[in-house]
Enzyme design. Structure first.
Site, PDB file in Angstrom:
ATOM      1  N   LYS A  96      25.843  -1.705 -62.506  1.00  0.00           N
ATOM      2  CA  LYS A  96      24.778  -1.144 -61.670  1.00  0.00           C
ATOM      3  C   LYS A  96      24.593  -2.005 -60.429  1.00  0.00           C
ATOM      4  O   LYS A  96      24.571  -3.238 -60.507  1.00  0.00           O
ATOM      5  CB  LYS A  96      23.477  -1.078 -62.480  1.00  0.00           C
ATOM      6  CG  LYS A  96      22.353  -0.288 -61.839  1.00  0.00           C
ATOM      7  CD  LYS A  96      21.193  -0.165 -62.822  1.00  0.00           C
ATOM      8  CE  LYS A  96      20.068   0.698 -62.288  1.00  0.00           C
ATOM      9  NZ  LYS A  96      18.984   0.867 -63.291  1.00  0.00           N
TER      10      LYS A  96
ATOM     11  N   LYS B 101       8.001  13.862 -61.775  1.00  0.00           N
ATOM     12  CA  LYS B 101       9.266  13.125 -61.735  1.00  0.00           C
ATOM     13  C   LYS B 101      10.473  14.052 -61.917  1.00  0.00           C
ATOM     14  O   LYS B 101      11.514  13.877 -61.264  1.00  0.00           O
ATOM     15  CB  LYS B 101       9.249  12.058 -62.826  1.00  0.00           C
ATOM     16  CG  LYS B 101      10.452  11.118 -62.833  1.00  0.00           C
ATOM     17  CD  LYS B 101      10.371  10.105 -61.717  1.00  0.00           C
ATOM     18  CE  LYS B 101      11.391   8.992 -61.868  1.00  0.00           C
ATOM     19  NZ  LYS B 101      11.120   8.102 -63.008  1.00  0.00           N
TER      20      LYS B 101
ATOM     21  N   GLU C  59      22.021   5.684 -69.571  1.00  0.00           N
ATOM     22  CA  GLU C  59      22.010   4.263 -69.238  1.00  0.00           C
ATOM     23  C   GLU C  59      21.595   3.420 -70.451  1.00  0.00           C
ATOM     24  O   GLU C  59      20.609   3.727 -71.129  1.00  0.00           O
ATOM     25  CB  GLU C  59      21.019   4.047 -68.090  1.00  0.00           C
ATOM     26  CG  GLU C  59      20.857   2.621 -67.623  1.00  0.00           C
ATOM     27  CD  GLU C  59      19.823   2.493 -66.516  1.00  0.00           C
ATOM     28  OE1 GLU C  59      19.763   1.423 -65.891  1.00  0.00           O
ATOM     29  OE2 GLU C  59      19.071   3.466 -66.273  1.00  0.00           O
TER      30      GLU C  59
ATOM     31  N   CYS D 105      21.673   5.269 -62.653  1.00  0.00           N
ATOM     32  CA  CYS D 105      20.252   5.498 -62.365  1.00  0.00           C
ATOM     33  C   CYS D 105      19.875   5.180 -60.920  1.00  0.00           C
ATOM     34  O   CYS D 105      20.150   5.945 -60.005  1.00  0.00           O
ATOM     35  CB  CYS D 105      19.387   4.730 -63.360  1.00  0.00           C
ATOM     36  SG  CYS D 105      17.707   5.426 -63.540  1.00  0.00           S
TER      37      CYS D 105
END
Length: 552
Positions: A114, A193, A41, A150
């Site tokens: 996005k 994460k 991204e 994302c």
């Protein structure tokens, strides 16, 4: 179709450097037979660009660099999917869109924007970007590719207990019957994460019976650290390809034969959480220093555990030849602290200099004695010693063009056990998102193959050494009690009653800690940037007023 996942380390605004990285990676991927190379991204402009997006000249450069990439890759046998910011439609009310550009053989085949724009914690995307209103699948090499960016993959109602958005772009685009799902990401690292990211996308792959490929940014940008860890999943959720964490990498996967290459080494560490945290801090420190145009750092070495860990991180990030450690003993410093610092410096191979401050402290005290005549010594004199040290470090920083690394931990920053313009002086708070008990855990990890941090530093009682026989526990609860309270209150927003009930700590202790956190917000907002390791770190992702009265 052979797909290459190319995770690069971009620098925000370095269009020339980022473009060179992307072209080089695309050439390498093409040489390995990739028909499609997927980048992260905003890879062309760097993530996060923040208020640079408000500059028309920045967005104009984004347009020209897309054209430069199109021309540079026109003769390559691989298509390129890459992220970039572009000017928004005039009627959108925003300046920019967060776009994924799909190009092949000199032609731009798709520009997908996005849809879900995060606006929580460290994310400010609704401030800048206009959201996409539609998605489309692109036909390519006999496949139907769904391209997402994302956050577009982070709203699965079947995975998350509570969704943040009323729509799910994945669910919507699946109605167009794609055969491959691609996600380009700039997903920052924090504890847990990587595992969450993989479980979430694996659930999507299984639910929709579709291969999933994610290319994630790697590198440090200010407080944020991006781990990379790009991967490809088969339709049954099994791992096809796994890129390394915390370094640039390219991995290949074949969507047709469901095969790939996992280049990331399997960890054999007994403490993988400490390993990941340490690697993240090394990467974040290196990129912060180098991307700001510096090469060298310096820090105060006190003989304590915090400065020892920061010194070790600095050496691994920049090399021993680029680290200067300075001991600044006062009349309250123990001989052991100086010798422990000297031994640590020898173990790390770094230069160590001694600048005593006792005489300077006396001069300051003499200058102030008339004004202080009717008072007793207190925290003022203790803080004065710390501020003398901060002044010396900044003088060395100016003279030798070296960034000062602060050595305070999250526990200290949370309760204000630190001195403004003293030990808080510096350019980067390397361990500012590690509570004290985690500092010890990482320090033990540093010593996993032999003693680097002297055992005496690991075992001595923590002390600021600003008055005779001082110990941290003179002012604070033991860290084994303090740290769980802080993690519950600062990171999970639990109330004092919830914390007391959960841990069995005395209510008076919990309330004391909470009061300390609330009354020292003004210090934290003047602190150096903190490298983010947890879901809630001090900095841009935690915004509280200074002039407030919070009822505990």
């Amino acid at each position: 179709m052979k797909i290459a996942l190319a995770q690069i380390n971009p620098t925000v605004g370095d269009f020339t450097g980022n473009l060179a990285k992307i072209i080089s990676a695309a050439q390498r991927a093409a040489g390995s037979g990739a028909r499609l190379t997927v980048f992260s991204e905003l890879a062309l402009c760097g993530y996060p660009p923040a208020d640079l997006l408000d500059k028309p000249s920045f967005l104009a450069r984004c347009l020209t660099v897309v054209e430069e990439l199109r021309q540079a890759t026109a003769s390559l046998p691989t298509a390129v999917l890459v992220g970039v910011a572009l000017p928004a439609p005039a009627d959108s009310g925003k300046r920019a869109v967060n776009a994924a550009i799909f190009m092949d053989k000199g032609q731009i085949l798709l520009e997908q924007h996005k849809m879900l724009l995060p606006f929580y914690d460290v994310f400010d995307e609704q401030r800048y970007f206009a959201p996409a209103t539609s998605q489309q699948v692109i036909e390519f090499e006999g496949e139907r590719l769904a391209i997402t960016i994302c956050e577009d993959a982070w709203n699965d109602k079947n995975f998350w207990p509570q969704r943040l958005y009323p729509v799910d772009p994945i669910e919507d685009i699946m109605r167009q019957k794609p055969t491959i799902l691609l996600n380009i990401s700039a997903s920052p690292f924090w504890h847990g994460k990587r595992e969450i990211r993989q479980r979430m996308l694996s659930a999507i792959a299984v639910r929709h019976n579709i291969p999933v490929f994610i290319s994630n940014q790697v590198g440090g940008n200010d407080s944020l650290i991006f781990d990379g860890s790009s991967f490809g999943l088969a339709a049954d959720g099994t791992l096809l390809a796994q890129a390394a964490s915390f370094r640039e990498d390219i991995v290949m996967a074949d969507s047709e034969t469901a095969t790939g290459v996992a280049t990331a080494p399997t960890t054999h560490e007994a403490d993988p959480e400490s390993e990941a945290a340490y690697e993240a801090l090394v990467l974040g420190t290196r990129d912060y220093v180098l991307k700001t145009g510096f090469r060298k750092v310096l820090l105060g070495l006190s003989g304590g555990i915090d400065s020892a860990l920061v010194a070790a991180i600095a050496v691994d990030a920049l090399g021993a030849e680029n680290v200067l450690a300075v001991g600044m003993p006062s009349q309250y410093s123990s001989t052991g602290s100086v010798e422990d610092s000297r031994q640590l410096a020898a173990n790390l191979g770094i230069r160590f200099e001694i600048l005593p401050i006792a005489a300077l402290f006396q001069e300051f005290s003499h200058t102030l004695e008339n004004l202080f005549a009717a008072t007793k010594p207190d925290l003022t004199e203790e803080n004065l010693q710390s501020r003398i040290r901060g002044t010396l470090l900044m003088a060395l920083s100016n003279k030798f063009s070296s960034l000062v690394l602060t050595t305070g931990n999250k526990s200290e920053m949370a309760v204000g056990y630190c001195t403004l313009y003293g030990d808080m002086v510096g350019a980067l708070a390397v361990i500012g998102d590690l509570v004290k008990t985690r500092v010890y855990a990482l320090s033990r990890w540093v010593n996993r193959n032999g003693e680097i941090i002297p055992q005496a530093i690991l075992t001595k009682a923590p002390s600021a050494e600003l008055r005779p026989d001082q110990k941290d526990t003179d002012s604070l609860p033991p860290y084994e009690i303090l740290d769980p309270i802080l993690e519950a209150y600062v990171e999970r927003y639990e109330t004092t009653s919830q914390i007391t009930a959960a841990y069995g700590f005395p209510a008076s202790v919990v309330e004391q800690v909470v009061r300390l956190v609330e009354r020292t917000e003004y210090k934290r907002q003047q602190a150096a940037p903190v490298l983010k390791l947890t879901a809630k770190s001090f900095g841009s992702g935690r915004r509280f007023p200074i002039a407030a009265r919070v009822q505990v």
